[in-house]
Design a protein around this motif. Structure first.
Motif, PDB file in Angstrom:
ATOM      1  N   VAL A 266       0.879  -1.174   0.000  1.00 54.96           N
ATOM      2  CA  VAL A 266       0.000   0.000   0.000  1.00 54.96           C
ATOM      3  C   VAL A 266       0.914   1.220   0.000  1.00 54.96           C
ATOM      4  CG1 VAL A 266      -1.794   1.289   1.201  1.00 54.96           C
ATOM      5  CG2 VAL A 266      -1.836  -1.214   1.237  1.00 54.96           C
ATOM      6  N   PHE A 267       0.942   1.923  -1.139  1.00 56.54           N
ATOM      7  CA  PHE A 267       1.810   3.080  -1.297  1.00 56.54           C
ATOM      8  C   PHE A 267       1.106   4.341  -0.797  1.00 56.54           C
ATOM      9  CE2 PHE A 267       2.886  -0.034  -4.579  1.00 56.54           C
ATOM     10  CZ  PHE A 267       4.254  -0.184  -4.369  1.00 56.54           C
ATOM     11  N   ALA A 268       1.866   5.286  -0.303  1.00 64.67           N
ATOM     12  CA  ALA A 268       1.283   6.486   0.305  1.00 64.67           C
ATOM     13  C   ALA A 268       0.409   7.257  -0.670  1.00 64.67           C
ATOM     14  CB  ALA A 268       2.397   7.388   0.846  1.00 64.67           C
ATOM     15  N   THR A 269       0.889   7.430  -1.903  1.00 65.85           N
ATOM     16  CA  THR A 269       0.150   8.231  -2.884  1.00 65.85           C
ATOM     17  C   THR A 269       0.146   7.537  -4.242  1.00 65.85           C
ATOM     18  OG1 THR A 269       2.154   9.470  -3.455  1.00 65.85           O
ATOM     19  CG2 THR A 269       0.723  10.419  -1.751  1.00 65.85           C
ATOM     20  N   GLY A 270      -0.743   8.005  -5.095  1.00 70.40           N
ATOM     21  CA  GLY A 270      -0.841   7.462  -6.453  1.00 70.40           C
ATOM     22  C   GLY A 270      -2.248   7.507  -6.993  1.00 70.40           C
ATOM     23  N   GLY A 271      -3.235   7.629  -6.080  1.00 67.05           N
ATOM     24  CA  GLY A 271      -4.617   7.701  -6.542  1.00 67.05           C
ATOM     25  C   GLY A 271      -5.067   6.401  -7.182  1.00 67.05           C
ATOM     26  N   HIS A 272      -5.948   6.538  -8.180  1.00 69.73           N
ATOM     27  CA  HIS A 272      -6.517   5.368  -8.849  1.00 69.73           C
ATOM     28  C   HIS A 272      -6.143   5.387 -10.324  1.00 69.73           C
ATOM     29  CE1 HIS A 272      -9.244   1.954  -8.950  1.00 69.73           C
ATOM     30  NE2 HIS A 272      -9.775   2.424 -10.060  1.00 69.73           N
ATOM     31  N   GLY A 273      -5.943   4.218 -10.892  1.00 75.19           N
ATOM     32  CA  GLY A 273      -5.736   4.111 -12.331  1.00 75.19           C
ATOM     33  C   GLY A 273      -4.351   4.490 -12.804  1.00 75.19           C
ATOM     34  N   PHE A 274      -3.321   4.261 -11.988  1.00 80.03           N
ATOM     35  CA  PHE A 274      -1.979   4.674 -12.391  1.00 80.03           C
ATOM     36  C   PHE A 274      -1.330   3.715 -13.390  1.00 80.03           C
ATOM     37  CE2 PHE A 274      -1.905   3.091  -7.947  1.00 80.03           C
ATOM     38  CZ  PHE A 274      -1.220   1.894  -8.100  1.00 80.03           C
ATOM     39  N   GLY A 275      -1.826   2.481 -13.488  1.00 82.88           N
ATOM     40  CA  GLY A 275      -1.262   1.537 -14.445  1.00 82.88           C
ATOM     41  C   GLY A 275       0.243   1.419 -14.297  1.00 82.88           C
ATOM     42  N   LEU A 276       0.955   1.462 -15.436  1.00 83.70           N
ATOM     43  CA  LEU A 276       2.417   1.449 -15.406  1.00 83.70           C
ATOM     44  C   LEU A 276       3.008   2.780 -15.846  1.00 83.70           C
ATOM     45  CD1 LEU A 276       1.561  -1.699 -16.306  1.00 83.70           C
ATOM     46  CD2 LEU A 276       4.018  -1.910 -16.436  1.00 83.70           C
ATOM     47  N   ARG A 277       2.172   3.773 -16.040  1.00 87.42           N
ATOM     48  CA  ARG A 277       2.678   5.039 -16.562  1.00 87.42           C
ATOM     49  C   ARG A 277       3.505   5.759 -15.505  1.00 87.42           C
ATOM     50  NH1 ARG A 277      -2.328   7.075 -20.499  1.00 87.42           N
ATOM     51  NH2 ARG A 277      -2.251   5.205 -21.823  1.00 87.42           N
ATOM     52  N   PRO A 278       4.580   6.416 -15.942  1.00 88.57           N
ATOM     53  CA  PRO A 278       5.532   7.009 -15.003  1.00 88.57           C
ATOM     54  C   PRO A 278       4.942   8.163 -14.208  1.00 88.57           C
ATOM     55  CG  PRO A 278       6.054   7.648 -17.257  1.00 88.57           C
ATOM     56  CD  PRO A 278       4.999   6.598 -17.348  1.00 88.57           C
ATOM     57  N   SER A 279       5.402   8.284 -12.966  1.00 87.25           N
ATOM     58  CA  SER A 279       5.018   9.393 -12.098  1.00 87.25           C
ATOM     59  C   SER A 279       6.073   9.511 -11.017  1.00 87.25           C
ATOM     60  CB  SER A 279       3.642   9.141 -11.467  1.00 87.25           C
ATOM     61  OG  SER A 279       3.737   8.192 -10.417  1.00 87.25           O
TER      62      SER A 279
END
Length: 307
Positions: A266-279
């Protein structure tokens, strides 16, 4: 420590960017039908399959809806890298649409990069024009069970180990993957041919921000069907996801209670629908964590053995 974390994030960013670019260039090895004829269990009128335009402010994603012709789109890895493992990919989309590139083609490209055959399942979405909005996802589970049987029946032809066929799903596709993993002993449709003698149980499952498992009283909740026979699972979620991370936490708890190997991030942030796209969010490291898990669980060889 901070420098090491920053380097890890940068490497994950570059890796994900590469996977997205590769997906745009890759052509599938083959595409085949899930069913020998019309798919069973259809309800209501179904319009033609089509991609839905993004709404203002939405990210660019190929959103496919009105699926009535389920298929498997197969992406094979470089033969020099091929580990013999395969994964059926279930894109998400709230059972309304399928996020075809974000959670399908791009995922297949990543799997190919680690020597795994990626197979994108175009499954039927029950929430579409002409059908009740509250319809249960019966058709997707039929498609998922049949898809696993079809892939297993092709194992020898494709050079796949029939005991290392997994399933990976995002959001609603994560719910579908969980259902397929925990209800493989249930026959959801009449047997149609010899392929249906194959096992519908995935050998492992990967759930990324799955939904629909926080409804405790829902008899279709995959958590209610967890037994010691469930396959090993890897789960990844963002803590700030509007689809509560408790979906993943509760599944992990149920698996551990049943004695099934599982790993949860469970990561602190990222929201929903991040897939594999970079952030810049740490959730972008989930593919690397998943690869490590696949190697530890011996579904693919350890990195030094794979060279």
């Amino acid at each position: 420590m901070m420098r090491r974390f920053t380097i890890c994030i940068c490497l994950s960013f570059l890796f994900c960017l590469s996977a997205v670019a590769t997906a745009a260039d890759r052509k599938p090895t083959t595409t085949l039908d899930v069913w020998p004829g019309a798919a069973p269990g259809e309800v209501g009128a179904v319009g033609p399959e089509h991609f839905v335009d993004a709404k203002p402010g939405e990210r660019e994603v190929k959103r496919l809806t009105n699926v009535s012709h389920p298929t498997l789109t197969v992406f094979r890895p470089d033969p020099a890298k091929d580990t013999g493992a395969a994964v059926v990919i279930c894109p998400g989309g709230g059972y309304h649409i399928l996020a075809w590139d974000l959670e399908g083609e791009e995922v297949a490209a990543w799997l190919n990069s680690i020597g795994v055959t990626g197979i994108v399942l175009k499954y039927r979405v029950p929430r579409r024009e002409g059908t009740p909005d509250n319809q249960s996802p019966a058709q997707p589970l039929m498609d998922a069970q049949r898809a696993l049987k079809v892939v297993r029946s092709k194992a020898s032809e494709w050079g796949i180990d029939p005991h290392r066929i997994g399933m990976l799903g995002f959001s609603a596709g994560g719910h579908l993957t969980a259902a397929a993993a925990t209800r493989s002993d249930e026959s959801t449709y009449p047997q149609t041919d010899g392929i249906d003698k194959q096992s519908a149980r995935p050998d492992f499952a990967v759930l990324v921000y799955p939904g629909g498992m926080d409804k405790k009283d829902d008899p279709a909740n995959p958590i209610a069907h967890v037994t010691s026979q469930a396959p090993p699972m890897f789960l990844a979620h963002a803590g700030d996801d509007k689809v509560s991370p408790l979906n993943s936490v509760d599944m992990y708890a149920a698996l551990k209670k049943a004695g099934v190997p599982a790993e949860l991030h469970v990561f602190a942030t990222g929201g929903h629908g991040f897939g594999l796209r970079p952030s810049a969010d740490p959730c972008s490291t989930w593919p690397k964590r998943c690869e490590e898990w696949l190697r530890v669980m011996k579904f693919i060889p350890k990195a030094d053995a794979a060279k």
